[in-house]
Design an enzyme around this catalytic site. Structure first.
Site, PDB file in Angstrom:
ATOM      1  N   LYS A  99     -97.773 -24.335 -23.652  1.00  0.00           N
ATOM      2  CA  LYS A  99     -97.531 -25.568 -22.956  1.00  0.00           C
ATOM      3  C   LYS A  99     -98.225 -25.781 -21.591  1.00  0.00           C
ATOM      4  O   LYS A  99     -98.946 -26.717 -21.345  1.00  0.00           O
ATOM      5  CB  LYS A  99     -95.898 -25.529 -22.653  1.00  0.00           C
ATOM      6  CG  LYS A  99     -95.621 -26.738 -21.997  1.00  0.00           C
ATOM      7  CD  LYS A  99     -94.166 -26.590 -21.550  1.00  0.00           C
ATOM      8  CE  LYS A  99     -93.659 -27.543 -20.422  1.00  0.00           C
ATOM      9  NZ  LYS A  99     -92.300 -27.505 -20.018  1.00  0.00           N
ATOM     10  N   GLU A 114    -100.966 -13.569 -22.019  1.00  0.00           N
ATOM     11  CA  GLU A 114    -101.161 -13.185 -23.322  1.00  0.00           C
ATOM     12  C   GLU A 114    -101.778 -14.044 -24.176  1.00  0.00           C
ATOM     13  O   GLU A 114    -102.531 -13.670 -25.072  1.00  0.00           O
ATOM     14  CB  GLU A 114     -99.539 -12.841 -23.767  1.00  0.00           C
ATOM     15  CG  GLU A 114     -99.036 -11.827 -23.066  1.00  0.00           C
ATOM     16  CD  GLU A 114     -98.124 -12.484 -21.866  1.00  0.00           C
ATOM     17  OE1 GLU A 114     -98.661 -13.558 -21.390  1.00  0.00           O
ATOM     18  OE2 GLU A 114     -97.253 -11.984 -21.463  1.00  0.00           O
ATOM     19  N   GLY A 151     -90.253 -24.848 -22.859  1.00  0.00           N
ATOM     20  CA  GLY A 151     -90.827 -24.102 -23.770  1.00  0.00           C
ATOM     21  C   GLY A 151     -89.912 -23.716 -24.744  1.00  0.00           C
ATOM     22  O   GLY A 151     -90.273 -23.533 -26.133  1.00  0.00           O
ATOM     23  N   ARG A 152     -88.677 -23.220 -24.542  1.00  0.00           N
ATOM     24  CA  ARG A 152     -87.758 -22.640 -25.528  1.00  0.00           C
ATOM     25  C   ARG A 152     -87.197 -23.826 -26.448  1.00  0.00           C
ATOM     26  O   ARG A 152     -86.296 -23.379 -27.314  1.00  0.00           O
ATOM     27  CB  ARG A 152     -86.740 -21.617 -24.873  1.00  0.00           C
ATOM     28  CG  ARG A 152     -86.047 -22.475 -23.739  1.00  0.00           C
ATOM     29  CD  ARG A 152     -85.305 -21.137 -22.718  1.00  0.00           C
ATOM     30  NE  ARG A 152     -84.932 -21.883 -21.686  1.00  0.00           N
ATOM     31  CZ  ARG A 152     -85.452 -21.849 -20.377  1.00  0.00           C
ATOM     32  NH1 ARG A 152     -86.791 -21.658 -20.428  1.00  0.00           N
ATOM     33  NH2 ARG A 152     -84.984 -22.399 -19.390  1.00  0.00           N
ATOM     34  N   GLU A 210     -83.128 -16.890 -21.258  1.00  0.00           N
ATOM     35  CA  GLU A 210     -83.891 -17.416 -20.411  1.00  0.00           C
ATOM     36  C   GLU A 210     -83.202 -18.800 -19.672  1.00  0.00           C
ATOM     37  O   GLU A 210     -83.633 -19.199 -18.633  1.00  0.00           O
ATOM     38  CB  GLU A 210     -85.167 -17.806 -20.917  1.00  0.00           C
ATOM     39  CG  GLU A 210     -86.260 -18.080 -19.864  1.00  0.00           C
ATOM     40  CD  GLU A 210     -87.860 -18.076 -20.599  1.00  0.00           C
ATOM     41  OE1 GLU A 210     -88.565 -17.274 -20.383  1.00  0.00           O
ATOM     42  OE2 GLU A 210     -87.928 -18.956 -21.202  1.00  0.00           O
ATOM     43  N   HIS A 257     -74.543  -0.943 -41.019  1.00  0.00           N
ATOM     44  CA  HIS A 257     -74.773   0.587 -40.969  1.00  0.00           C
ATOM     45  C   HIS A 257     -75.323   0.996 -39.697  1.00  0.00           C
ATOM     46  O   HIS A 257     -76.049   2.186 -39.899  1.00  0.00           O
ATOM     47  CB  HIS A 257     -75.622   0.824 -42.392  1.00  0.00           C
ATOM     48  CG  HIS A 257     -74.889   0.177 -43.740  1.00  0.00           C
ATOM     49  ND1 HIS A 257     -74.056   0.993 -44.424  1.00  0.00           N
ATOM     50  CD2 HIS A 257     -74.833  -1.195 -44.094  1.00  0.00           C
ATOM     51  CE1 HIS A 257     -73.579   0.445 -45.395  1.00  0.00           C
ATOM     52  NE2 HIS A 257     -74.141  -1.044 -45.439  1.00  0.00           N
ATOM     53  N   LYS A 312     -95.129 -11.444 -13.562  1.00  0.00           N
ATOM     54  CA  LYS A 312     -96.254 -11.985 -13.682  1.00  0.00           C
ATOM     55  C   LYS A 312     -97.018 -11.743 -12.618  1.00  0.00           C
ATOM     56  O   LYS A 312     -98.275 -11.385 -12.470  1.00  0.00           O
ATOM     57  CB  LYS A 312     -96.243 -13.587 -13.924  1.00  0.00           C
ATOM     58  CG  LYS A 312     -95.647 -13.741 -15.424  1.00  0.00           C
ATOM     59  CD  LYS A 312     -95.898 -15.367 -15.657  1.00  0.00           C
ATOM     60  CE  LYS A 312     -94.841 -15.696 -16.747  1.00  0.00           C
ATOM     61  NZ  LYS A 312     -94.979 -17.319 -17.219  1.00  0.00           N
TER      62      LYS A 312
END
Ligand code: F6P
Length: 558
Positions: A215, A221, A276-277, A362, A393, A521
């Site tokens: 965005k 990254e 973004g999410r 977030e 398990h 950041k």
């Protein structure tokens, strides 16, 4: 002015009548066991079961009665949730710290209703982008658009992180049975060379399409991984001239993408009114559209739209996202839970906990209200989980006998895509037996009698029985749907989006910013400078300084 309303506009929800009533009521309910609630009310399932948009919710296995629900619904009203829902759908700037709307519902608006941002209808742009996606998807899938050696594309590599990764990754994995095998889809997110290295090992530059998903187009990254992908492409047969055939981008920062070297005509838009999410419904969903086709992608949107309409119009007591939100508030704020487990009993949905971690944590991992005033109550829980039955398990032991209260959502389709032997019946039985065991538990007397029946001596039975006691009374929701179709997955994800929004609105926080991720950041950039040879910043703490030294001298260590 209402005594609960602070001068700044947010409500102090702890001063609401409903809040006080819930606090008192919680003391009473702490004395109650769900076993008794079920014994007293044979119609409990019917009373606490709702469905809409193809999603069914059984919330009968929760520590609540009618009174609890009445108080919780009253809390939603007093905290002005209905007004908040209206504000979101009206495109008001509900993300107040960034002064933006959060209008992801426009991305799946199948009606003719305009969706306004600053008085301007965004639907023409939304529809134009869907058309752009449709053309592109068709050209790639019909092999009209080909790679530099004129061979059709076989692989897509989506490069992005956070919301530009988790949502589309979850949906492509959830809809794996709908992949038409024209294209394979891979995701690269992490700034760990191993991630991109492993992906690039398995694809051919001549037949690989890269989608750069960001965005902001400033995420370290994503940009670093894209540079690596571009170099790999150029070193393995690709040319500068053919980059345009192999690299497209989805971004709200067109200028940065162009400057980075993405051809203008290869850019799909995003908007600052989509968080973004919440972006998988935009062109960020391109990897999904390419793998399952645009019809499937539109079916996904239609499922989300059905949930949007339900959330917008259903009465509060029958409103699925709201009921889930209120149950979470009940446990978080009144019964002391600090986590919430997401347990999909569906292999294809195994990525759901990771997506919901970002969506929920977030969004609602916030400590001040919309006006910047610290809140005096707990907000978003820790979201965790994994695929069932695998978790049985592993971590289910803690759910059954641990000391913590950890409410859980069990999510399962009625039909499987893969009816292998009796697997689905066994899976379904496992899912139900877990919710039953969590609720019912096993008393000392039952454990003791069982041991005696197994032939143990009285002494041995007394020694073992305490270890076998399962207190029960552990809450869970069971969320069902027909089958993991694009429509069902769309509705399911939208259900959680609105749940998170409803909780944030009641807590009076801003669910649509994420300032907490910024400090790391900033500091990361400073540390990186040092690792790359810049002089050390004298203000750094001794721990970080020492660890930097360790890294800088790693070759001297054996
Ligand atoms: O660091 C958090 C975050 O801003 C998320 O909210 C977002 O989904 C992710 O980074 C990726 O951002 P972008 O799409 O701008 O690269």
């Amino acid at each position: 002015m209402d005594s609960a309303q602070q001068h700044t506009g947010s409500i102090d929800i702890t001063k609401l009548d409903a809040w006080h009533q819930l606090e008192q009521h919680a003391q009473e309910m702490k004395q109650v066991h769900m076993r008794d609630l079920f014994s007293q009310n044979p119609n409990r399932l019917q009373e606490y079961f709702i469905s809409s948009a193809g999603i069914q919710l059984d919330y009968s296995k929760n520590l609540l009665n009618r009174q609890t629900m009445d108080y919780l619904l009253e809390l939603a009203r007093q905290a002005r949730l209905p007004e908040a829902i209206d504000a979101m759908f009206r495109g008001e700037a509900i993300n107040r710290s960034e002064q933006r709307p959060a209008l992801h519902v426009a991305l799946r608006n199948m009606s003719h209703r305009p969706m306004l941002v600053n008085g301007v209808d965004v639907m023409p742009e939304v529809r134009a982008t869907l058309t752009q996606m449709e053309h592109f998807t068709w050209r790639i899938r019909s092999t009209q658009w080909r790679g530099f050696s004129n061979r059709p594309f076989k692989d897509i590599v989506s490069i992005g992180i956070g919301g530009s990764f988790l949502g589309p990754k979850l949906v492509s994995a959830s809809l794996r049975p709908y992949w038409t095998n024209v294209l394979n889809c891979h995701y690269v997110a992490n700034i760990d060379g191993s991630h991109i290295t492993e992906v690039l090992k398995h694809v051919d530059p001549a037949t690989t399409l890269f989608i750069v998903q960001s965005k902001s187009f400033s995420t370290q990254e994503t940009l670093e991984n894209t540079k690596v992908a571009r170099n790999w492409f150029l070193q393995n047969g690709g040319t500068e001239e053919s980059i345009n055939r192999h690299f497209v981008a989805v971004t709200a920062n067109r200028a940065a993408a162009i400057e980075f070297g993405i051809a203008e005509e290869n850019i799909f838009p995003m908007w600052d009114w989509v968080g973004g999410r919440y972006s998988l419904w935009s062109a960020i969903g391109l990897p999904v559209a390419l793998t399952i086709g645009m019809d499937g992608f539109r079916a996904l949107l239609s499922g989300a739209y059905a949930m949007d309409e339900h959330f917008r119009t259903a009465p509060l007591h029958k409103n699925l996202p709201l009921i889930l939100a209120l149950l979470g508030i009940w446990y978080t704020n009144f019964l002391g839970a600090d986590s919430h487990a997401i347990l999909p009993y569906d292999h294809y949905l195994r990525g759901l906990p990771a997506h919901l971690q970002q969506l929920d944590m977030e969004s609602n991992g916030k400590r001040v209200n919309q006006d910047g005033v610290p809140v005096s109550y707990q907000t978003g829980p820790i979201i965790w989980g994994g695929a069932g039955a695998n978790g049985q398990h592993a971590y289910h032991q803690l759910l059954h006998q641990g000391t913590r209260l950890a409410p859980a959502d069990f999510i399962i389709p009625l039909h499987t895509h893969n009816p292998v032997a009796h697997h689905h019946e066994i899976l379904f039985a496992n899912c139900l037996s877990q919710t039953q065991a969590l609720m019912w538990g096993k008393t000392y007397e039952e454990a003791y009698a069982e041991l005696i029946a197994q032939g143990k001596s009285e002494e041995e039975a007394k020694r073992l029985a305490p270890h076998k006691v399962i207190p029960g009374n552990k809450p869970s929701n069971t969320i069902l749907f027909h089958k993991a179709t694009p429509r069902a997955i769309g509705a399911l994800i939208a259900l959680y989006e609105h749940k998170v929004f409803a909780q944030g609105a009641i807590w009076q926080i801003n669910s649509f910013d994420q300032w907490g991720v910024e400090l790391g950041k900033q500091l990361g950039n400073k540390i990186l400078d040092t690792l790359l040879g810049q002089p050390q910043d004298g203000t750094m703490d001794s721990s970080t300084r020492g660890l930097i030294d360790l890294f800088l001298h790693k070759d001297e260590l054996s």
